[in-house]
Design a protein around this motif. Structure first.
Motif, PDB file in Angstrom:
ATOM      1  N   ILE A   1      -0.584  16.481  -6.808  1.00  0.00           N
ATOM      2  CA  ILE A   1       0.362  17.307  -7.400  1.00  0.00           C
ATOM      3  C   ILE A   1       1.060  18.251  -6.221  1.00  0.00           C
ATOM      4  N   PRO A   2       0.202  18.587  -5.383  1.00  0.00           N
ATOM      5  CA  PRO A   2       0.653  19.461  -4.196  1.00  0.00           C
ATOM      6  C   PRO A   2       1.643  18.669  -3.242  1.00  0.00           C
ATOM      7  N   VAL A   3       1.302  17.213  -3.195  1.00  0.00           N
ATOM      8  CA  VAL A   3       2.172  16.315  -2.506  1.00  0.00           C
ATOM      9  C   VAL A   3       3.579  16.350  -3.058  1.00  0.00           C
ATOM     10  N   ALA A   4       3.597  16.004  -4.354  1.00  0.00           N
ATOM     11  CA  ALA A   4       4.876  16.256  -5.187  1.00  0.00           C
ATOM     12  C   ALA A   4       5.762  17.479  -4.980  1.00  0.00           C
ATOM     13  N   LEU A   5       4.934  18.595  -5.055  1.00  0.00           N
ATOM     14  CA  LEU A   5       5.466  20.034  -4.837  1.00  0.00           C
ATOM     15  C   LEU A   5       6.059  20.128  -3.388  1.00  0.00           C
ATOM     16  N   GLN A   6       5.210  19.630  -2.626  1.00  0.00           N
ATOM     17  CA  GLN A   6       5.902  19.664  -1.051  1.00  0.00           C
ATOM     18  C   GLN A   6       7.275  18.887  -0.873  1.00  0.00           C
ATOM     19  N   ASP A   7       7.253  17.737  -1.705  1.00  0.00           N
ATOM     20  CA  ASP A   7       8.401  17.045  -1.635  1.00  0.00           C
ATOM     21  C   ASP A   7       9.615  17.897  -2.169  1.00  0.00           C
ATOM     22  N   ALA A   8       9.124  18.311  -3.373  1.00  0.00           N
ATOM     23  CA  ALA A   8      10.345  19.107  -4.231  1.00  0.00           C
ATOM     24  C   ALA A   8      10.897  20.290  -3.388  1.00  0.00           C
ATOM     25  N   ALA A   9       9.972  20.834  -2.455  1.00  0.00           N
ATOM     26  CA  ALA A   9      10.284  21.940  -1.637  1.00  0.00           C
ATOM     27  C   ALA A   9      11.323  21.307  -0.559  1.00  0.00           C
ATOM     28  N   GLY A  10      11.266  20.093  -0.142  1.00  0.00           N
ATOM     29  CA  GLY A  10      12.060  19.498   0.921  1.00  0.00           C
ATOM     30  C   GLY A  10      11.267  18.416   1.696  1.00  0.00           C
ATOM     31  N   GLY A  11      10.027  18.525   1.437  1.00  0.00           N
ATOM     32  CA  GLY A  11       9.337  17.582   2.312  1.00  0.00           C
ATOM     33  C   GLY A  11       8.516  18.186   3.370  1.00  0.00           C
ATOM     34  N   ALA A  12       7.235  17.701   3.639  1.00  0.00           N
ATOM     35  CA  ALA A  12       6.197  18.295   4.525  1.00  0.00           C
ATOM     36  C   ALA A  12       6.765  18.623   5.957  1.00  0.00           C
TER      37      ALA A  12
ATOM     38  N   ILE B   1       8.164  21.884   6.824  1.00  0.00           N
ATOM     39  CA  ILE B   1       7.336  23.289   6.635  1.00  0.00           C
ATOM     40  C   ILE B   1       7.435  24.029   7.864  1.00  0.00           C
ATOM     41  N   GLY B   2       7.660  25.502   7.786  1.00  0.00           N
ATOM     42  CA  GLY B   2       7.805  26.137   8.934  1.00  0.00           C
ATOM     43  C   GLY B   2       9.220  26.554   9.182  1.00  0.00           C
ATOM     44  N   THR B   3      10.085  25.754   8.630  1.00  0.00           N
ATOM     45  CA  THR B   3      11.731  25.956   8.652  1.00  0.00           C
ATOM     46  C   THR B   3      12.145  26.778   7.535  1.00  0.00           C
ATOM     47  N   PRO B   4      13.398  27.157   7.823  1.00  0.00           N
ATOM     48  CA  PRO B   4      14.226  27.943   6.621  1.00  0.00           C
ATOM     49  C   PRO B   4      14.531  27.115   5.584  1.00  0.00           C
ATOM     50  N   ALA B   5      14.670  25.615   5.894  1.00  0.00           N
ATOM     51  CA  ALA B   5      14.939  24.854   4.873  1.00  0.00           C
ATOM     52  C   ALA B   5      13.859  24.407   3.776  1.00  0.00           C
ATOM     53  N   TYR B   6      12.585  24.753   4.167  1.00  0.00           N
ATOM     54  CA  TYR B   6      11.374  24.395   3.354  1.00  0.00           C
ATOM     55  C   TYR B   6      11.286  25.536   1.899  1.00  0.00           C
ATOM     56  N   GLY B   7      11.526  24.995   0.912  1.00  0.00           N
ATOM     57  CA  GLY B   7      11.540  25.859  -0.261  1.00  0.00           C
ATOM     58  C   GLY B   7      13.083  26.353  -0.512  1.00  0.00           C
ATOM     59  N   ASP B   8      13.919  25.925   0.175  1.00  0.00           N
ATOM     60  CA  ASP B   8      15.246  26.221  -0.224  1.00  0.00           C
ATOM     61  C   ASP B   8      15.641  26.166  -1.818  1.00  0.00           C
TER      62      ASP B   8
ATOM     63  N   ILE C   1      16.145   8.056  -0.339  1.00  0.00           N
ATOM     64  CA  ILE C   1      16.098   8.952  -1.500  1.00  0.00           C
ATOM     65  C   ILE C   1      15.524  10.215  -1.074  1.00  0.00           C
ATOM     66  N   PRO C   2      16.371  11.334  -1.509  1.00  0.00           N
ATOM     67  CA  PRO C   2      16.003  12.622  -0.838  1.00  0.00           C
ATOM     68  C   PRO C   2      14.580  13.090  -1.340  1.00  0.00           C
ATOM     69  N   HIS C   3      13.793  13.833  -0.441  1.00  0.00           N
ATOM     70  CA  HIS C   3      12.442  14.218  -0.694  1.00  0.00           C
ATOM     71  C   HIS C   3      12.460  15.003  -2.186  1.00  0.00           C
ATOM     72  N   PRO C   4      13.403  16.121  -2.404  1.00  0.00           N
ATOM     73  CA  PRO C   4      13.397  16.840  -3.590  1.00  0.00           C
ATOM     74  C   PRO C   4      13.466  16.057  -4.743  1.00  0.00           C
ATOM     75  N   VAL C   5      14.022  14.967  -4.628  1.00  0.00           N
ATOM     76  CA  VAL C   5      14.382  13.985  -5.741  1.00  0.00           C
ATOM     77  C   VAL C   5      13.133  13.224  -6.112  1.00  0.00           C
ATOM     78  N   LEU C   6      12.505  12.803  -4.985  1.00  0.00           N
ATOM     79  CA  LEU C   6      11.158  12.107  -4.995  1.00  0.00           C
ATOM     80  C   LEU C   6      10.316  13.011  -5.770  1.00  0.00           C
ATOM     81  N   GLY C   7      10.022  14.376  -5.157  1.00  0.00           N
ATOM     82  CA  GLY C   7       9.348  15.458  -5.535  1.00  0.00           C
ATOM     83  C   GLY C   7       9.408  15.597  -7.329  1.00  0.00           C
TER      84      GLY C   7
END
Length: 478
Positions: free
Chosen positions: A165-176, A179-186, A362-368
């Motif tokens: 599930i955390p792997v899916a949530l990381q994709d939902a946030a933009g992809g691993a 991580i560490g960039t402003p786009a993560y969790g946008d 396919i965008p990471h958030p869509v996959l997530g």
């Protein structure tokens, strides 16, 4: 009195009472459902070669070759597992993919051997050896299934779901990779994920059975279309990718066989065998198909054969993919020939890098968003199987509780594993591995070695036609 000519009894149509697992659907439906499995599987399938290739410092060209080899082998392995060849393959709707359990050990083996393609050769030597051992050990291991009662199988499947599930949530946030960039969790990424998930839930809720069975596919298509319209889906890489690419055996050179890496990979495959056993029983539970020791042995042989093939074709260890089990549960399409169709799609993707790059767009958030539902269902199936165990019994409760805690340790206290010797870290630095080993060990200590009885699934109570309800009874642990 005239005698009427004797008529021979009418023979039933061979598929008149076929179990849903053996139902051969029309080709258009096979293609649709098979492609849905590919979309659900693709992101998780390519993440292992991406993680390993980046960790070993491979070039982009070498990384693309790893992905193509992985997809091709996944396709062949899935066809073997679902269709069955001789005593190899469970003949169940199980999609084969690279096991996440092997990621950390392979990175440790590869970097310890110098990284790059040199490290890959040591990895492949260990993979081939472990695959052969799995194939040969499969009949014996299948007879040990009585030592894996519902409390163990359910715990392991729940751990797999919770770990994924955390792997899916990381994709939902933009992809691993963000991580560490402003786009993560946008919020925009989360909106795509939530929109895709809500679309899937809506289709399941109000759609007719046929549309509901395609909910994940429709969600991925709709989510990608919206992202493209808003300028957040980039298909430029598709035009830059070659049309055709062939995976050749031993592309990087002949494998190197070293003792410690082989031992580490044997431990990985032991956990993988337990994982596959759980997956086989889970798909039996979902499809109402009887599962016995022979079914488990055939599934494990398929794992072993696919792992050997993976080592030869520059890929990795293989296992039944739990997330696609979740898709079978969601879609209620149980035909194993759908997985055969998915396997054919994977083979094509493995030979056509351009087609694979299209799916990869396919965008990471869509996959997530889609993966959240599927990975959650894996955990839910584990909980369902745990319902067959008596959790009022303190020992069973402790097996579940301590195993869940152990599974969360690598993700929450990573520095603890950084201080371990490389060989030990290669085995234990995985939530699935650590949680599964804990569940197996505690069951042996609490139930098997003490001669206690444990509640097991009575698969003889489930008829071949899936009409009977399962019965449960107390069976000795040894």
């Amino acid at each position: 009195m005239a005698r009427m000519p004797r008529q021979s009894p009418r023979r039933p149509h061979p598929h008149a009472h076929a179990h849903p697992v053996d139902e051969l659907l029309p080709i258009p439906r096979l293609a649709l459902y098979g492609f849905q499995h590919v979309l659900a599987f693709y992101a998780a399938a390519v993440i292992v070669p991406v993680l390993l290739g980046n960790a070993l410092g491979l070039s982009r060209q070498e990384l693309v070759h790893l992905i193509n080899a992985d997809l091709l082998t996944c396709g062949v392995a899935s066809i073997i597992q679902a269709l069955g060849v001789w005593k190899v393959g469970a003949r169940l709707p199980l999609v084969q993919g690279v096991t996440f359990t092997a990621v950390s050990p392979m990175i440790a083996i590869g970097t310890g051997a110098g990284g790059g393609t040199t490290g890959l050769l040591v990895v492949y030597g260990a993979v081939i050896t472990a695959g052969m051992a799995t194939f040969l050990f499969a009949p014996l291991f299948s007879k040990l299934a009585k030592y894996f009662p519902p409390v163990v199988i359910g715990t392991i499947l729940t751990i797999i779901g919770i770990t994924l599930i955390p792997v899916a949530l990381q994709d939902a946030a933009g992809g691993a990779h963000l991580i560490g960039t402003p786009a993560y969790g946008d919020p925009k990424n989360l909106a795509y994920a939530l929109g895709t998930l809500l679309f899937i839930l809506t289709v399941v809720r109000i759609g007719k059975p046929f549309l509901s069975s395609l909910a994940v596919l429709l969600g991925l298509v709709a989510g990608t279309a919206v992202a493209w319209l808003l300028g957040d889906a980039d298909f430029a890489v598709v035009g830059q990718t070659d049309w055709f690419g062939v995976t050749t055996p031993f592309h990087y050179g002949m494998p190197r066989f070293e003792l410690l890496p082989i031992v580490a990979m044997l431990v990985v495959m032991l956990i993988t065998m337990v994982e596959t056993t759980g997956d086989v029983y889970a798909i039996g539970e979902i499809t109402r198909r009887k599962v016995d020791a022979d079914t488990v042995a055939r599934a494990l042989r398929a794992d072993g054969a696919a792992t050997v093939l993976g080592g030869v074709l520059n890929s990795f260890p293989y296992v039944a993919f739990a997330e696609n089990i979740g898709l079978v549960r969601m879609s209620k399409v149980m035909s194993r020939y759908v997985v055969v169709a998915a396997g054919l799609f994977m083979v094509v993707l493995g030979l056509l890098p351009k087609a694979g790059s299209l799916v990869a767009s396919i965008p990471h958030p869509v996959l997530g968003g889609a993966a959240i539902s599927m990975f959650g269902i894996v955990a839910a199936v584990g909980v369902q199987i745990l319902g067959k165990a008596d959790l009022r019994e303190e020992r069973n409760t402790l097996i579940l509780a301590v195993s869940l805690g152990a599974a969360l340790l690598p993700a929450t206290v990573a520095p603890f594993f950084d201080r371990m010797p490389d060989g030990l870290r290669a085995v234990l630095d995985s939530g699935i591995t650590l949680g599964a080993l804990t569940a197996i060990t505690l069951n042996l200590l609490f139930n098997v070695f003490t001669g206690r009885t444990t509640t097991e699934i009575d698969w003889d109570g489930i008829g071949e036609e899936g009409s009977a309800q399962p019965r449960f009874g107390a069976h000795p642990s040894r």
